[in-house]
Design a protein around this motif. Structure first.
Motif, PDB file in Angstrom:
ATOM      1  N   VAL A  33       0.845  -1.206   0.000  1.00  0.00           N
ATOM      2  CA  VAL A  33       0.000   0.000   0.000  1.00  0.00           C
ATOM      3  C   VAL A  33       0.876   1.251   0.000  1.00  0.00           C
ATOM      4  CG1 VAL A  33      -1.625   1.351   1.396  1.00  0.00           C
ATOM      5  CG2 VAL A  33      -2.040  -1.083   1.016  1.00  0.00           C
ATOM      6  N   ILE A  34       1.879   1.271   0.870  1.00  0.00           N
ATOM      7  CA  ILE A  34       2.771   2.432   0.936  1.00  0.00           C
ATOM      8  C   ILE A  34       3.523   2.608  -0.386  1.00  0.00           C
ATOM      9  CG2 ILE A  34       4.865   3.332   2.042  1.00  0.00           C
ATOM     10  CD1 ILE A  34       3.773   2.002   4.651  1.00  0.00           C
ATOM     11  N   ALA A  35       4.016   1.519  -0.951  1.00  0.00           N
ATOM     12  CA  ALA A  35       4.726   1.595  -2.229  1.00  0.00           C
ATOM     13  C   ALA A  35       3.804   2.087  -3.343  1.00  0.00           C
ATOM     14  CB  ALA A  35       5.304   0.230  -2.591  1.00  0.00           C
ATOM     15  N   SER A  36       2.551   1.674  -3.321  1.00  0.00           N
ATOM     16  CA  SER A  36       1.588   2.118  -4.337  1.00  0.00           C
ATOM     17  C   SER A  36       1.314   3.608  -4.235  1.00  0.00           C
ATOM     18  CB  SER A  36       0.277   1.333  -4.205  1.00  0.00           C
ATOM     19  OG  SER A  36       0.497  -0.030  -4.422  1.00  0.00           O
ATOM     20  N   VAL A  37       1.152   4.098  -3.017  1.00  0.00           N
ATOM     21  CA  VAL A  37       0.925   5.534  -2.818  1.00  0.00           C
ATOM     22  C   VAL A  37       2.128   6.320  -3.325  1.00  0.00           C
ATOM     23  CG1 VAL A  37       0.686   7.343  -1.066  1.00  0.00           C
ATOM     24  CG2 VAL A  37      -0.718   5.273  -0.923  1.00  0.00           C
ATOM     25  N   LEU A  38       3.329   5.874  -2.967  1.00  0.00           N
ATOM     26  CA  LEU A  38       4.537   6.571  -3.423  1.00  0.00           C
ATOM     27  C   LEU A  38       4.688   6.512  -4.940  1.00  0.00           C
ATOM     28  CD1 LEU A  38       7.028   5.534  -0.605  1.00  0.00           C
ATOM     29  CD2 LEU A  38       5.886   7.745  -0.914  1.00  0.00           C
ATOM     30  N   LEU A  39       4.273   5.415  -5.549  1.00  0.00           N
ATOM     31  CA  LEU A  39       4.317   5.297  -7.010  1.00  0.00           C
ATOM     32  C   LEU A  39       3.356   6.284  -7.673  1.00  0.00           C
ATOM     33  CD1 LEU A  39       5.370   3.835  -9.538  1.00  0.00           C
ATOM     34  CD2 LEU A  39       3.524   2.190  -9.225  1.00  0.00           C
ATOM     35  N   VAL A  40       2.165   6.423  -7.111  1.00  0.00           N
ATOM     36  CA  VAL A  40       1.203   7.400  -7.644  1.00  0.00           C
ATOM     37  C   VAL A  40       1.765   8.809  -7.490  1.00  0.00           C
ATOM     38  CG1 VAL A  40      -1.083   8.434  -7.285  1.00  0.00           C
ATOM     39  CG2 VAL A  40      -0.822   5.944  -7.316  1.00  0.00           C
ATOM     40  N   TRP A  41       2.317   9.111  -6.323  1.00  0.00           N
ATOM     41  CA  TRP A  41       2.893  10.439  -6.108  1.00  0.00           C
ATOM     42  C   TRP A  41       4.036  10.709  -7.077  1.00  0.00           C
ATOM     43  CZ3 TRP A  41       3.365  11.158  -0.076  1.00  0.00           C
ATOM     44  CH2 TRP A  41       2.087  11.184   0.487  1.00  0.00           C
ATOM     45  N   ALA A  42       4.878   9.725  -7.310  1.00  0.00           N
ATOM     46  CA  ALA A  42       5.986   9.889  -8.256  1.00  0.00           C
ATOM     47  C   ALA A  42       5.454  10.100  -9.669  1.00  0.00           C
ATOM     48  CB  ALA A  42       6.907   8.670  -8.204  1.00  0.00           C
ATOM     49  N   SER A  43       4.392   9.398 -10.030  1.00  0.00           N
ATOM     50  CA  SER A  43       3.793   9.569 -11.359  1.00  0.00           C
ATOM     51  C   SER A  43       3.288  10.996 -11.539  1.00  0.00           C
ATOM     52  CB  SER A  43       2.639   8.583 -11.553  1.00  0.00           C
ATOM     53  OG  SER A  43       3.109   7.264 -11.513  1.00  0.00           O
ATOM     54  N   TYR A  44       2.673  11.550 -10.509  1.00  0.00           N
ATOM     55  CA  TYR A  44       2.210  12.932 -10.591  1.00  0.00           C
ATOM     56  C   TYR A  44       3.386  13.907 -10.681  1.00  0.00           C
ATOM     57  CZ  TYR A  44      -2.800  12.518 -10.456  1.00  0.00           C
ATOM     58  OH  TYR A  44      -4.101  12.280 -10.807  1.00  0.00           O
ATOM     59  N   ALA A  45       4.466  13.616  -9.979  1.00  0.00           N
ATOM     60  CA  ALA A  45       5.651  14.479 -10.072  1.00  0.00           C
ATOM     61  C   ALA A  45       6.209  14.454 -11.491  1.00  0.00           C
ATOM     62  CB  ALA A  45       6.707  14.031  -9.060  1.00  0.00           C
ATOM     63  N   VAL A  58      -3.515  17.570 -11.602  1.00  0.00           N
ATOM     64  CA  VAL A  58      -2.085  17.564 -11.294  1.00  0.00           C
ATOM     65  C   VAL A  58      -1.711  18.687 -10.321  1.00  0.00           C
ATOM     66  CG1 VAL A  58      -1.284  18.914 -13.286  1.00  0.00           C
ATOM     67  CG2 VAL A  58       0.200  17.175 -12.287  1.00  0.00           C
ATOM     68  N   ARG A  59      -2.277  19.870 -10.471  1.00  0.00           N
ATOM     69  CA  ARG A  59      -1.957  20.971  -9.550  1.00  0.00           C
ATOM     70  C   ARG A  59      -2.367  20.634  -8.122  1.00  0.00           C
ATOM     71  NH1 ARG A  59      -3.413  26.988 -11.828  1.00  0.00           N
ATOM     72  NH2 ARG A  59      -1.567  27.219 -13.136  1.00  0.00           N
ATOM     73  N   ILE A  60      -3.601  20.202  -7.973  1.00  0.00           N
ATOM     74  CA  ILE A  60      -4.129  19.903  -6.635  1.00  0.00           C
ATOM     75  C   ILE A  60      -3.341  18.764  -5.989  1.00  0.00           C
ATOM     76  CG2 ILE A  60      -6.141  19.016  -5.389  1.00  0.00           C
ATOM     77  CD1 ILE A  60      -7.872  20.427  -7.540  1.00  0.00           C
ATOM     78  N   VAL A  61      -3.123  17.701  -6.746  1.00  0.00           N
ATOM     79  CA  VAL A  61      -2.420  16.535  -6.201  1.00  0.00           C
ATOM     80  C   VAL A  61      -0.999  16.908  -5.796  1.00  0.00           C
ATOM     81  CG1 VAL A  61      -1.516  14.237  -6.716  1.00  0.00           C
ATOM     82  CG2 VAL A  61      -3.843  14.838  -7.399  1.00  0.00           C
ATOM     83  N   VAL A  65       0.591  16.575  -2.151  1.00  0.00           N
ATOM     84  CA  VAL A  65       1.781  15.747  -1.927  1.00  0.00           C
ATOM     85  C   VAL A  65       2.878  16.569  -1.244  1.00  0.00           C
ATOM     86  CG1 VAL A  65       3.669  14.518  -3.088  1.00  0.00           C
ATOM     87  CG2 VAL A  65       1.298  14.106  -3.776  1.00  0.00           C
ATOM     88  N   SER A  66       3.107  17.766  -1.739  1.00  0.00           N
ATOM     89  CA  SER A  66       4.118  18.639  -1.131  1.00  0.00           C
ATOM     90  C   SER A  66       3.771  18.918   0.327  1.00  0.00           C
ATOM     91  CB  SER A  66       4.225  19.958  -1.894  1.00  0.00           C
ATOM     92  OG  SER A  66       4.640  19.738  -3.217  1.00  0.00           O
ATOM     93  N   ALA A  67       2.510  19.232   0.591  1.00  0.00           N
ATOM     94  CA  ALA A  67       2.072  19.543   1.956  1.00  0.00           C
ATOM     95  C   ALA A  67       2.204  18.333   2.875  1.00  0.00           C
ATOM     96  CB  ALA A  67       0.633  20.044   1.935  1.00  0.00           C
ATOM     97  N   ILE A  68       1.867  17.153   2.382  1.00  0.00           N
ATOM     98  CA  ILE A  68       1.974  15.940   3.202  1.00  0.00           C
ATOM     99  C   ILE A  68       3.432  15.655   3.543  1.00  0.00           C
ATOM    100  CG2 ILE A  68       1.678  13.428   3.183  1.00  0.00           C
ATOM    101  CD1 ILE A  68      -0.932  13.971   1.541  1.00  0.00           C
ATOM    102  N   TYR A  69       4.300  15.720   2.551  1.00  0.00           N
ATOM    103  CA  TYR A  69       5.726  15.484   2.808  1.00  0.00           C
ATOM    104  C   TYR A  69       6.282  16.508   3.808  1.00  0.00           C
ATOM    105  CZ  TYR A  69       6.959  11.984  -0.795  1.00  0.00           C
ATOM    106  OH  TYR A  69       7.113  10.844  -1.530  1.00  0.00           O
ATOM    107  N   ILE A  70       6.000  17.784   3.587  1.00  0.00           N
ATOM    108  CA  ILE A  70       6.515  18.828   4.477  1.00  0.00           C
ATOM    109  C   ILE A  70       5.908  18.684   5.866  1.00  0.00           C
ATOM    110  CG2 ILE A  70       6.537  21.325   4.904  1.00  0.00           C
ATOM    111  CD1 ILE A  70       6.801  21.643   1.805  1.00  0.00           C
ATOM    112  N   GLY A  71       4.613  18.396   5.926  1.00  0.00           N
ATOM    113  CA  GLY A  71       3.964  18.184   7.216  1.00  0.00           C
ATOM    114  C   GLY A  71       4.567  17.023   7.979  1.00  0.00           C
ATOM    115  N   ARG A  72       4.845  15.932   7.290  1.00  0.00           N
ATOM    116  CA  ARG A  72       5.470  14.768   7.939  1.00  0.00           C
ATOM    117  C   ARG A  72       6.887  15.108   8.381  1.00  0.00           C
ATOM    118  NH1 ARG A  72       8.656  12.001   9.765  1.00  0.00           N
ATOM    119  NH2 ARG A  72       8.870   9.734   9.767  1.00  0.00           N
ATOM    120  N   GLY A  73       7.586  15.869   7.553  1.00  0.00           N
ATOM    121  CA  GLY A  73       8.958  16.234   7.901  1.00  0.00           C
ATOM    122  C   GLY A  73       9.050  17.134   9.116  1.00  0.00           C
ATOM    123  N   LEU A  74       8.119  18.063   9.238  1.00  0.00           N
ATOM    124  CA  LEU A  74       8.147  19.008  10.356  1.00  0.00           C
ATOM    125  C   LEU A  74       7.347  18.540  11.566  1.00  0.00           C
ATOM    126  CD1 LEU A  74       7.726  22.369   8.394  1.00  0.00           C
ATOM    127  CD2 LEU A  74       9.829  21.398   9.337  1.00  0.00           C
TER     128      LEU A  74
END
Length: 116
Positions: A33-45, A58-61, A65-74
């Motif tokens: 599941v985690i790998a699939s989510v990351l694959l979708v995110w990479a496809s959008y990138a 693509v803009r919204i996603v 994605v940026s907000a989720i990564y930054i939120g998790r990081g901080l």
């Protein structure tokens, strides 16, 4: 494929490592599941960068994605109590990786915003 030691090494926690060692299905499904989510995110990138066809929303996603990564990081301090088996090294390294990925996504998104 590499078993319980890799679940521990990657910070999945002792419980998940024990389940993997016992041959339980749950750790494998969670990893997929985690790998699939990351694959979708990479496809959008890649889509946002113009390296593949344009995907819907693509803009919204990419903003999400940026907000989720930054939120998790901080925000790792907030979620640490929910995963008591993870070491401080895991939290610092994984949070730095997430923050870096989020900033790279956000910078890239800003650069191509007008083309999206």
């Amino acid at each position: 494929m590499f078993g319980a030691p890799w679940y521990q090494f990657l910070g999945a926690g002792e419980r998940l490592a024990r389940l993997a060692e016992a041959g339980h299905w749950y750790p494998t499904v969670m990893a997929l599941v985690i790998a699939s989510v990351l694959l979708v995110w990479a496809s959008y990138a890649w889509s946002g960068a113009g390296a593949m066809r344009r995907l819907p929303f693509v803009r919204i996603v990419l903003c999400l994605v940026s907000a989720i990564y930054i939120g998790r990081g901080l925000g790792f301090v907030i979620i640490m109590p929910y995963f008591p088996g993870n070491s401080m090294v895991f939290w610092l390294v994984s949070s730095a990786i997430c923050l870096g990925a989020g900033l790279i996504h956000a910078i890239g998104l800003r650069q191509v915003w007008s083309r999206l």
